[in-house]
Design an enzyme around this catalytic site. Structure first.
Site, PDB file in Angstrom:
ATOM      1  N   HIS A  59       0.854  -1.191   0.000  1.00  0.00           N
ATOM      2  CA  HIS A  59       0.000   0.000   0.000  1.00  0.00           C
ATOM      3  C   HIS A  59       0.881   1.229   0.000  1.00  0.00           C
ATOM      4  O   HIS A  59       0.456   2.314   0.372  1.00  0.00           O
ATOM      5  CB  HIS A  59      -0.897   0.047   1.228  1.00  0.00           C
ATOM      6  CG  HIS A  59      -1.622  -1.225   1.461  1.00  0.00           C
ATOM      7  ND1 HIS A  59      -1.165  -2.189   2.336  1.00  0.00           N
ATOM      8  CD2 HIS A  59      -2.747  -1.706   0.904  1.00  0.00           C
ATOM      9  CE1 HIS A  59      -2.013  -3.209   2.317  1.00  0.00           C
ATOM     10  NE2 HIS A  59      -2.967  -2.944   1.464  1.00  0.00           N
ATOM     11  N   SER A  81      -9.847   2.451  10.832  1.00  0.00           N
ATOM     12  CA  SER A  81     -10.626   3.522  11.437  1.00  0.00           C
ATOM     13  C   SER A  81     -12.115   3.296  11.208  1.00  0.00           C
ATOM     14  O   SER A  81     -12.930   3.610  12.073  1.00  0.00           O
ATOM     15  CB  SER A  81     -10.184   4.872  10.905  1.00  0.00           C
ATOM     16  OG  SER A  81     -10.387   4.926   9.523  1.00  0.00           O
ATOM     17  N   HIS A 102      -6.688   7.288   4.555  1.00  0.00           N
ATOM     18  CA  HIS A 102      -7.528   7.683   5.691  1.00  0.00           C
ATOM     19  C   HIS A 102      -8.636   8.669   5.299  1.00  0.00           C
ATOM     20  O   HIS A 102      -9.779   8.513   5.741  1.00  0.00           O
ATOM     21  CB  HIS A 102      -6.673   8.266   6.821  1.00  0.00           C
ATOM     22  CG  HIS A 102      -7.471   8.517   8.052  1.00  0.00           C
ATOM     23  ND1 HIS A 102      -8.094   7.495   8.734  1.00  0.00           N
ATOM     24  CD2 HIS A 102      -7.810   9.663   8.691  1.00  0.00           C
ATOM     25  CE1 HIS A 102      -8.770   8.012   9.756  1.00  0.00           C
ATOM     26  NE2 HIS A 102      -8.607   9.319   9.751  1.00  0.00           N
TER      27      HIS A 102
HETATM   28  P1  ADP Z   1      -5.789   1.744   7.920  1.00  0.00           P
HETATM   29  O1  ADP Z   1      -4.708   1.868   8.945  1.00  0.00           O
HETATM   30  O2  ADP Z   1      -6.453   0.415   7.926  1.00  0.00           O
HETATM   31  O3  ADP Z   1      -5.346   2.207   6.567  1.00  0.00           O
HETATM   32  P2  ADP Z   1      -7.081   4.302   8.287  1.00  0.00           P
HETATM   33  O4  ADP Z   1      -6.003   4.876   7.464  1.00  0.00           O
HETATM   34  O5  ADP Z   1      -8.480   4.659   7.906  1.00  0.00           O
HETATM   35  O6  ADP Z   1      -6.961   2.738   8.398  1.00  0.00           O
HETATM   36  O7  ADP Z   1      -6.914   4.775   9.789  1.00  0.00           O
HETATM   37  C1  ADP Z   1      -5.663   4.964  10.362  1.00  0.00           C
HETATM   38  C2  ADP Z   1      -5.872   5.472  11.774  1.00  0.00           C
HETATM   39  O8  ADP Z   1      -6.474   4.472  12.571  1.00  0.00           O
HETATM   40  C3  ADP Z   1      -4.582   5.808  12.482  1.00  0.00           C
HETATM   41  O9  ADP Z   1      -4.177   7.124  12.184  1.00  0.00           O
HETATM   42  C4  ADP Z   1      -4.934   5.633  13.949  1.00  0.00           C
HETATM   43  O10 ADP Z   1      -5.471   6.810  14.521  1.00  0.00           O
HETATM   44  C5  ADP Z   1      -6.049   4.634  13.916  1.00  0.00           C
HETATM   45  N1  ADP Z   1      -5.603   3.334  14.404  1.00  0.00           N
HETATM   46  C6  ADP Z   1      -4.845   2.429  13.774  1.00  0.00           C
HETATM   47  N2  ADP Z   1      -4.662   1.343  14.543  1.00  0.00           N
HETATM   48  C7  ADP Z   1      -5.327   1.582  15.705  1.00  0.00           C
HETATM   49  C8  ADP Z   1      -5.532   0.853  16.912  1.00  0.00           C
HETATM   50  N3  ADP Z   1      -5.031  -0.365  17.067  1.00  0.00           N
HETATM   51  N4  ADP Z   1      -6.277   1.417  17.874  1.00  0.00           N
HETATM   52  C9  ADP Z   1      -6.801   2.649  17.724  1.00  0.00           C
HETATM   53  N5  ADP Z   1      -6.646   3.375  16.608  1.00  0.00           N
HETATM   54  C10 ADP Z   1      -5.929   2.859  15.618  1.00  0.00           C
HETATM   55 MG    MG Z   2      -4.663   4.133   6.214  1.00  0.00          MG
END
Ligand code: ADP
Ligand code: MG
Length: 580
Positions: A217, A447, A403
């Site tokens: 990614h 998220s 995100h």
């Molecule tokens: P992904 O990591 O699956 O690509 P997103 O980019 O939508 O998902 O979200 C990333 C955000 O998720 C991070 O910036 C962080 O704030 C939150 N996050 C990631 N892992 C955790 C966790 N284990 N507990 C709480 N929040 C988390």
């Molecule tokens: Mg992400």
């Protein structure tokens, strides 16, 4: 460079539609993904895989005889939601339990774990084996933190062969675990990739450079070097993989290995063969015996230029699963006995009842509060839309850049679902609950899943009878925090959205204890949320996608923390307007 698309938001769905149309004889579409067209034997264990879209043939291309029974397919680069995974699992369940097998990414782990808990609660035996083959993504002592890449295929194969041989679920899980412990991969990238509809690449690699260990990614690699020749690349990959031979294998000499040279999207087969020629020579020279090598695209990243090399260190049992026949849209080996073609043997895809719980009508007070909740969700959606690109940029620094897109997708779905519930005269609790379900289902990713949990907990605390007050809100936010921590295991200062949710919840509770009005308490807590989000820029990520590149993220706030503060502040404006 992904040029051809219609509406980018529909891309993942449309590609599944076309994929199924092209493989109607063997593949069926169900809610949440695809399954084999022919039924598993009654009572046998089945194996489900899954992940984000944009990595074809992973994951839909590996559904079929000799490989997976079903695949849950998320949005572009986003994990499938727990609901999607459950739908796929229910569609293939044959009564002998289910093995989930997937690559180690935070969003996938959260959603598969959630699905596992939901299915177990329905009395279905579910186990999980998470693939961690990418040696660049964590040290050997922290293998459980490593990502999964092309080494998923041998693990999928081991599990599927065991399941189709009628072995009990325990055995299927044991064999898959043995496979996972013996597979190692390393990838490199020469260019980034551009998602459908984006006007610039999601990530880039400087021209003439090669990023060693870059994730699929675009998670940044370990270091950059000048791009080598094909032979130079083969030497580097072989040398690094032979430096980490998994126990109990003690020496390359005489060891039998399955080998995969995987193209990430833009590398031509001709180039792969030129590299493979050298890999074959080098492994032979070190005394390894190559068994059924695969030179192909197995797990890609749109138009990313890059390759990965996987070594699967065999023992007798695993060699049998590795060489076993398979016939799926993207992977063929040997000659498989075709599935019985009778009508009875075709899976009737029971579409699970659309998750439309019958909504109880809310009390007049709760319906009035539901209007505020809905307005807050709309305000949140608009605030995120304005910052979507910036949130993507923050996430791309050490994560995967999705995100902003994911939050927007989730909030759009949440607002739509909330509107339908509002029109059906639901109370504030039910509106939040359906919004949370829709959010996690459509956003996928880490998220998305966590926001679904936040909204559902808040909804639970508000209920559909009482007029919500500050104490109920504080209880709901605290319950949301506890659920997020229990699922995601992030601690304070791990640089996640917990660093906003925790102080926000504490401030709201304090406001309630001090007898402040909802508006006063929320506004004060929102200021703290905003400051806490900003303060995450000094932290080092200890969990989630950003962790392997911790140092790159210092100086940049956490995207999930920033978006949470944006939503809390958007809700603040609405709460102040309604003065409740
Ligand atoms: P992904 O990591 O699956 O690509 P997103 O980019 O939508 O998902 O979200 C990333 C955000 O998720 C991070 O910036 C962080 O704030 C939150 N996050 C990631 N892992 C955790 C966790 N284990 N507990 C709480 N929040 C988390
Ligand atoms: Mg992400």
């Amino acid at each position: 460079m992904t040029y051809l698309f219609n509406n980018p938001a529909q891309f993942a769905g449309e590609l599944v539609e076309g994929f199924v149309a092209a493989h109607r004889n063997t593949i069926q579409r169900v809610n949440g993904g695809v399954i084999r067209r022919h039924k598993a034997k009654p009572g046998q264990a089945v194996m489900i895989i899954g992940g984000g879209s944009g990595h074809y043939p992973a994951f839909g291309g590996f559904v079929g005889q000799g490989l997976a029974h079903g695949a849950a397919l998320g949005n572009v680069f986003a994990a499938p939601s727990a609901q999607q995974i459950c739908h796929v699992a229910q569609a293939v369940n044959a009564g002998g339990g289910i093995l989930f097998c997937y690559a180690n990414y935070a969003g996938d782990v959260l959603n598969f774990e959630q699905a596992q808990a939901q299915l177990r609660a329905q009395g279905i035996d579910v186990r999980s084996v998470v693939v961690t083959d990418d040696i660049a993504s964590a040290a050997v002592a922290e293998q459980h933190k490593r990502r999964g890449i092309a080494g998923t295929l041998p693990v999928f194969k081991a599990a599927a062969v065991a399941a189709d041989a009628g072995k009990p679920l325990d055995e299927v899980a044991r064999i898959a675990t043995a496979a996972k412990e013996r597979v190692r991969s390393l990838g490199v990238a020469f260019s980034g990739c551009t998602l459908p509809g984006a006007n610039k690449p999601l990530f880039e690699v400087a021209s003439g450079k090669m990023e060693v260990g870059m994730g699929i990614h675009g998670e940044p690699g370990l270091y950059r070097v000048d791009a080598p020749s094909a032979d130079g690349l083969a030497e580097m990959l072989v040398e690094k993989l032979l430096a980490e031979i998994p126990p109990p294998v003690d020496s390359p000499a005489g060891a039998r290995v399955g080998v995969i040279l995987n193209g990430l999207g833009a590398v031509k087969y001709e180039e792969l063969f030129v590299i493979y020629r050298k890999i074959d020579q080098l492994l032979f020279r070190r005394g390894l015996i190559i068994v059924e090598p695969v030179v192909d695209e197995l797990i890609t990243s749109f138009d990313m230029a890059g390759v990965s090399l996987t070594l699967f260190w065999l023992n007798d049992e695993l060699e049998q699963t590795w060489i076993a026949a398979a016939d799926t849209p993207a992977f063929h080996r040997g000659t498989i006995v075709p599935a019985e073609q009778s009508e009875e043997n075709i899976t009737v895809a029971v579409q699970p009842a659309q998750d439309q719980q019958l909504l109880k009508t809310g009390s007049a007070d709760s319906q009035a509060a539901a209007k505020v909740v809905f307005a807050a969700l709309e305000a949140a959606r608009d605030a995120i839309a304005l910052q979507q690109e910036e949130l993507g940029r923050l996430d791309a620094i050490a994560g995967d850049g999705d995100h902003g897109i994911g939050m927007q997708r989730g909030l759009t779905a949440a607002v739509e679902a909330a509107k339908a519930a509002l029109d059906a005269q639901a109370g504030s609790g039910a509106v939040l609950t359906v919004a949370g379900d829709a959010w996690s289902d459509r956003a996928g990713g880490t998220s998305g899943m966590l926001w679904g949990v936040v909204l559902r907990n808040l909804g639970n605390a508000l209920g559909d009878e009482a007029k919500p007050d500050v104490a109920m809100l504080a209880t709901g936010v605290t319950a949301a925090l506890e659920a997020v921590v229990s699922l995601g295991k992030a601690q304070l200062n791990d640089k996640t959205l917990v660093d906003v949710l925790y102080p926000f919840s504490a401030a709201l509770t304090q406001g309630a204890v001090r007898g402040l009005s909802t508006t006063e308490a929320w506004t004060a807590a929102a200021e703290i949320a905003e400051r806490s989000a900003e303060a995450t820029k000094n932290l080092t990520p200890k969990i989630g996608r950003a962790r392997p590149h911790a140092e790159k993220s210092i100086g940049t706030p956490d995207p999930g923390a920033v978006s949470m503060a944006l939503i809390i502040c958007a809700a603040d404006k609405v709460i102040r307007k309604y003065c409740f």
